[in-house]
Design a protein around this motif. Structure first.
Motif, PDB file in Angstrom:
ATOM      1  N   LEU A 198       5.876  -7.777 -25.363  1.00 26.19           N
ATOM      2  CA  LEU A 198       5.614  -9.232 -25.909  1.00 26.19           C
ATOM      3  C   LEU A 198       6.910  -9.600 -26.505  1.00 26.19           C
ATOM      4  O   LEU A 198       7.347 -10.889 -26.410  1.00 26.19           O
ATOM      5  N   ILE A 199       7.586  -8.644 -27.217  1.00 27.21           N
ATOM      6  CA  ILE A 199       8.709  -9.323 -28.226  1.00 27.21           C
ATOM      7  C   ILE A 199      10.123  -9.336 -27.087  1.00 27.21           C
ATOM      8  O   ILE A 199      10.635 -10.377 -27.550  1.00 27.21           O
ATOM      9  N   THR A 200      10.232  -8.800 -26.226  1.00 23.95           N
ATOM     10  CA  THR A 200      11.198  -8.839 -25.522  1.00 23.95           C
ATOM     11  C   THR A 200      11.089 -10.126 -24.278  1.00 23.95           C
ATOM     12  O   THR A 200      12.137 -10.052 -23.256  1.00 23.95           O
ATOM     13  N   GLY A 201       9.745 -10.406 -24.067  1.00 24.79           N
ATOM     14  CA  GLY A 201       9.856 -11.640 -22.907  1.00 24.79           C
ATOM     15  C   GLY A 201       9.134 -11.143 -21.658  1.00 24.79           C
ATOM     16  O   GLY A 201       9.260 -11.814 -20.810  1.00 24.79           O
ATOM     17  N   TYR A 202       8.590  -9.947 -21.791  1.00 29.94           N
ATOM     18  CA  TYR A 202       7.788  -9.378 -20.593  1.00 29.94           C
ATOM     19  C   TYR A 202       6.428  -9.420 -20.790  1.00 29.94           C
ATOM     20  O   TYR A 202       5.962  -8.320 -20.259  1.00 29.94           O
ATOM     21  N   ALA A 203       5.811 -10.116 -21.420  1.00 26.64           N
ATOM     22  CA  ALA A 203       4.420 -10.324 -21.741  1.00 26.64           C
ATOM     23  C   ALA A 203       3.380 -10.254 -20.684  1.00 26.64           C
ATOM     24  O   ALA A 203       2.508  -9.634 -20.780  1.00 26.64           O
ATOM     25  N   HIS A 204       3.925 -10.735 -19.362  1.00 31.40           N
ATOM     26  CA  HIS A 204       3.150 -10.583 -18.239  1.00 31.40           C
ATOM     27  C   HIS A 204       2.891  -9.046 -17.893  1.00 31.40           C
ATOM     28  O   HIS A 204       1.833  -8.592 -17.360  1.00 31.40           O
ATOM     29  N   TRP A 205       3.833  -8.173 -18.422  1.00 30.34           N
ATOM     30  CA  TRP A 205       3.522  -6.548 -18.012  1.00 30.34           C
ATOM     31  C   TRP A 205       2.756  -5.815 -19.453  1.00 30.34           C
ATOM     32  O   TRP A 205       2.304  -4.876 -19.182  1.00 30.34           O
ATOM     33  N   ALA A 206       2.351  -6.671 -20.536  1.00 25.67           N
ATOM     34  CA  ALA A 206       2.007  -6.107 -21.674  1.00 25.67           C
ATOM     35  C   ALA A 206       0.649  -5.404 -21.327  1.00 25.67           C
ATOM     36  O   ALA A 206       0.276  -4.240 -21.921  1.00 25.67           O
ATOM     37  N   PRO A 207      -0.362  -6.179 -20.743  1.00 28.54           N
ATOM     38  CA  PRO A 207      -1.730  -5.534 -20.445  1.00 28.54           C
ATOM     39  C   PRO A 207      -1.557  -4.154 -19.718  1.00 28.54           C
ATOM     40  O   PRO A 207      -2.440  -3.172 -20.105  1.00 28.54           O
ATOM     41  N   PHE A 208      -0.721  -4.267 -18.728  1.00 28.02           N
ATOM     42  CA  PHE A 208      -0.881  -3.180 -17.735  1.00 28.02           C
ATOM     43  C   PHE A 208      -0.004  -1.814 -18.568  1.00 28.02           C
ATOM     44  O   PHE A 208      -0.577  -0.593 -18.777  1.00 28.02           O
TER      45      PHE A 208
END
Length: 200
Positions: free
Chosen positions: A99-109
Motif C-alpha cells: 500500500l505504501i509503495t504504490g502496489y495497492a493492487h497486490w495488497a489483498p493477495f
C-alpha cells in the motif's frame, strides 16, 4: 490444461483462505490482541516486515509487482514468535508495504499469501525448533509463497506473466530460508526460554 480448468475457482479459493486467515487471527486467537504484549509484538513485527519489504524493491513490469527481501523478516518473525504473530506480521506487514509503495493492487493477495507463509512457518517451528525442522518449515513456507503468487498471476496475467515471476519469487523464498530461518535458528538457540514465553 488443469490450471485453466481451475482458474474460474481461483477467486473463491482466495476468498476462502482469506476468511480462514481472519477467523484464525480475530476469532480463534482474539485473546492475543487483547493482551498488551500481543498487541505490541504484532504491531512492531508487522512494521519490521513492512520496512524489510520496502528496503530493496526490484520492479517487475510484466505483472506490475516487485521482488523484495521481506520474506526474510516474515520467516524470522514466524520462527521467533510463532504462528499468530507470524501470520499477523507476515500478512499485514507485507500488505502495508504494498500500500505504501504504490502496489495497492497486490495488497489483498499479499495479505493472504504472506499471512499463510507466516502461519505455516510459525506453527511448525513452534512444535519443534531444531535446525532440520526450521529448514523444512521455511522451505514449505517459501514454496507456498511462490505457489500462491504463481496461481494469482496465472489467473490475472496468464502463463507468460506467471512463469516470468517464478525466478524472482523463488529468490525471495531462498533468501528467506537462508536469512530468516538461519538467523531465527541462531537466536532461538541463545534465548529460547524468553522466546517461548512470547510465542502467543
Amino acid at each position: 490444461m488443469a490450471m485453466e480448468a481451475l482458474a474460474p475457482y481461483g477467486k473463491w479459493v482466495l476468498i476462502a483462505v482469506a476468511v480462514l486467515y481472519f477467523v484464525y487471527l480475530f476469532v480463534l486467537k482474539k485473546k492475543v490482541f487483547e493482551v498488551a504484549v500481543g498487541v505490541a509484538l504484532s504491531g512492531i513485527m508487522a512494521a519490521l516486515v513492512a520496512v524489510a519489504t520496502m528496503l530493496i524493491q526490484v520492479p517487475t513490469p510484466l505483472t506490475r509487482g516487485y521482488i523484495n527481501v521481506g520474506d526474510s523478516m516474515v520467516m524470522l518473525v514466524a520462527v521467533l514468535f510463532g504462528p499468530t504473530i507470524g501470520a499477523f506480521a507476515g500478512g499485514f506487514g507485507s500488505a502495508m508495504a504494498d500500500l505504501i509503495t504504490g502496489y495497492a493492487h497486490w495488497a489483498p493477495f499479499t495479505l493472504v499469501i504472506k499471512g499463510v507463509e507466516g502461519f505455516v512457518v510459525g506453527y511448525l517451528t513452534s512444535k519443534k525448533d531444531d535446525f532440520t525442522t526450521i529448514l523444512l518449515a521455511t522451505i514449505l513456507g517459501g514454496a507456498l509463497m511462490v505457489l500462491g503468487y504463481f496461481f494469482v498471476e496465472v489467473y490475472f496475467y496468464g502463463w507468460g506473466g506467471a512463469i516470468a515471476e517464478v525466478p524472482g519469487n523463488t529468490l525471495q523464498a531462498v533468501t528467506g530460508i537462508i536469512v530468516g530461518g538461519g538467523v531465527g535458528h541462531v537466536i532461538k538457540r541463545r534465548v529460547k526460554d524468553m522466546l517461548v514465553s512470547l510465542q502467543i
